[in-house]
Every structure is written in C-alpha cells, then in structure tokens.
Design a protein around this motif. Structure first.
Motif: not given
Length: 263
Positions: A141-142, A165, A168, A178-180, A182, A184
């Motif tokens: 997630h992060s 990037e 992604k 859509e990218s797997y 995600t 941040e």
C-alpha cells in the motif's frame, strides 16, 4: 492489514534500520507486525539472531516448500531472508509471472499462515529495483524510501520515482488498463546532522515535497540499533537512557506517530 515496503535504490541509507525501528515502534503501540526480509544480505533476519537456510523467503519465489513464520516476541513475527535470493531472482528472469509471485503466495497461503492476524506486513527490500523488490512494491500500500544528505542522496529520490512509474506503466491489467501497482511513495530524510551544509541543502530541496513524512536525526543510538540488536522503542524503556537522550527519543516518537497517521 497494511503492507509497507522499505525500499531505496541506493545502499547505506539506513533502510533496514528504519524498517526495524518503525516495526518495533508499531509493536509497542499494540500493532501486530510481520517482517519479511527480502534482502539477500539478511541483515534484518540476523538482527533477530535467526541464522537459517531452511524454510526462508526463498521458497516464496521458488514456489515450493514450507515458509517458516518465526514468532520473535510479542506482536512481532518474521519470515527469514535468504542469502540465495540473488541467484533465485536471476533464475526467474524469463518467468512471465516473476513480478507477481509474492502476490500469489500471499493470496494462496493467507489462511494457512494466518496472515490476517497481522496489522502490518513490513518488507525490507534490497537496495535496488530487483525482482524481489518489485514483488514487494506490487503488493504494498505504501513505499517508504530513506534519503540521506550526500552527493548522490537526493538523486536517489528521482531514481526510485522513475523506476516506480515505469513499473506501474508495465504492470497493468490488459482488460481494464489499470496498473496492479497502487503503492504511494513516501520519503524520510535520514541521518540529518545539525549545522552541516549537506543536511541543510537536503532539507531545503525537500521543503516543498508533499510526500516527505519524516526527518530522522543522525544519532549513534539509532544508527547502531540493528548492530546492537535493540530497537529505539526498547531503549526508551531504560529510564536512565531516556533521561539522557529525552529530546531524541521524543523526536523519534513524534516522527513515527506522524508516519503512522499518514500511511
């Protein structure tokens, strides 16, 4: 359950030390933490005095065998790293699913290893953007990336941003586009020294960086915590030590609280 990767393209930035201390801090807050050591140097694993070549993280990428979840202490467990992970990664180069092996393992073994019991899974990645690192990034997630005040320290920020990037853009669902990936990306300014030009310059460059989530001062207590095998959270419980370094301990607690609230 939150999944966090500690990743940097540059070595020597305190990535493992930061991952170790943040996970230990979370555990002291009552959060259940699972560490997964994805660095073939196995520094995090050895910090917990585990020395084994059996049932390690290697089996996740080999797709066979048992994976031992070591119960370390209250609220902390660990999947040990493997010194063979570098050659295992090389053997996976032509595997079409090479970047999703960890994702599939987590899904397939969630109940078997009772993974849902953990509030946080922390991946300590090697200092590159290798197959194992990309696997961690794909499920996270992060991503927390330390930056240090050095000639090339700030450039490492752009390096990991660019690689993330690109990853992604390539790891996409071809039906939805859509990218797997995600996760941040966040940054922590690490090893910051008072009154040095390099530290002032780094902080000035990061002043308007919205994803800067923490500043860690350069302190021997922090830098040696993995070598001495005792976390800042544990040191804080020593009343004499706490009184001697009260400002430092309080600043770490404030920084980690801020990271916790942000991610």
């Amino acid at each position: 359950m939150k999944l966090i990767s500690f990743s940097a393209i540059k070595g020597g930035v305190g990535k493992t030390t930061l991952a170790f201390n943040y996970g230990e801090w979370l555990a002291k807050q009552g959060q259940s933490v699972l560490f997964v050591d994805l660095d073939h140097q196995c520094n995090l694993t050895q910090t917990y005095q585990i020395y084994t070549s059996e049932d390690t993280v290697a089996n996740i990428f080999l797709g066979k065998g048992n994976v031992a979840v070591h119960s370390i202490k209250e609220n902390i467990s660990l999947i040990a790293g493997s010194m063979n992970l570098d050659w295992i990664e090389a053997s996976l180069e032509h595997n079409t699913n090479k970047y999703m092996l960890l994702y599939m393992w987590l899904q397939d073994h969630c109940e078997e290893y009772q993974l849902a019991q953990y509030d946080y899974v922390i991946f300590d990645c090697r200092p590159d953007f290798s197959i194992a690192t990309r696997n961690a990034v794909a499920v996270s997630h992060s991503i927390i990336s330390p930056i240090i005040p050095s000639d090339f320290g700030y450039l490492a920020k752009f390096n990991i941003e660019e690689k993330l990037e690109d990853f992604k853009a390539s790891a996409i669902n071809f039906q939805t586009r859509e990218s797997y990936v995600t996760a941040e990306l966040f940054f922590v300014a690490n090893m910051i020294k008072n009154n040095t030009n390099s530290s002032r310059e780094l902080l000035a460059r990061l002043e308007n960086e919205p994803n800067l989530i923490g500043i860690i001062p350069n302190k021997e207590l922090f830098n040696r915590s993995t070598l001495d095998k005792i976390s800042i959270a544990e040191m804080r419980e020593d009343e004499t030590l706490y009184c001697k370094h009260k400002k430092f301990f309080n600043s770490i607690d404030e920084t980690f609280s801020g990271i916790y609230g942000r991610i």
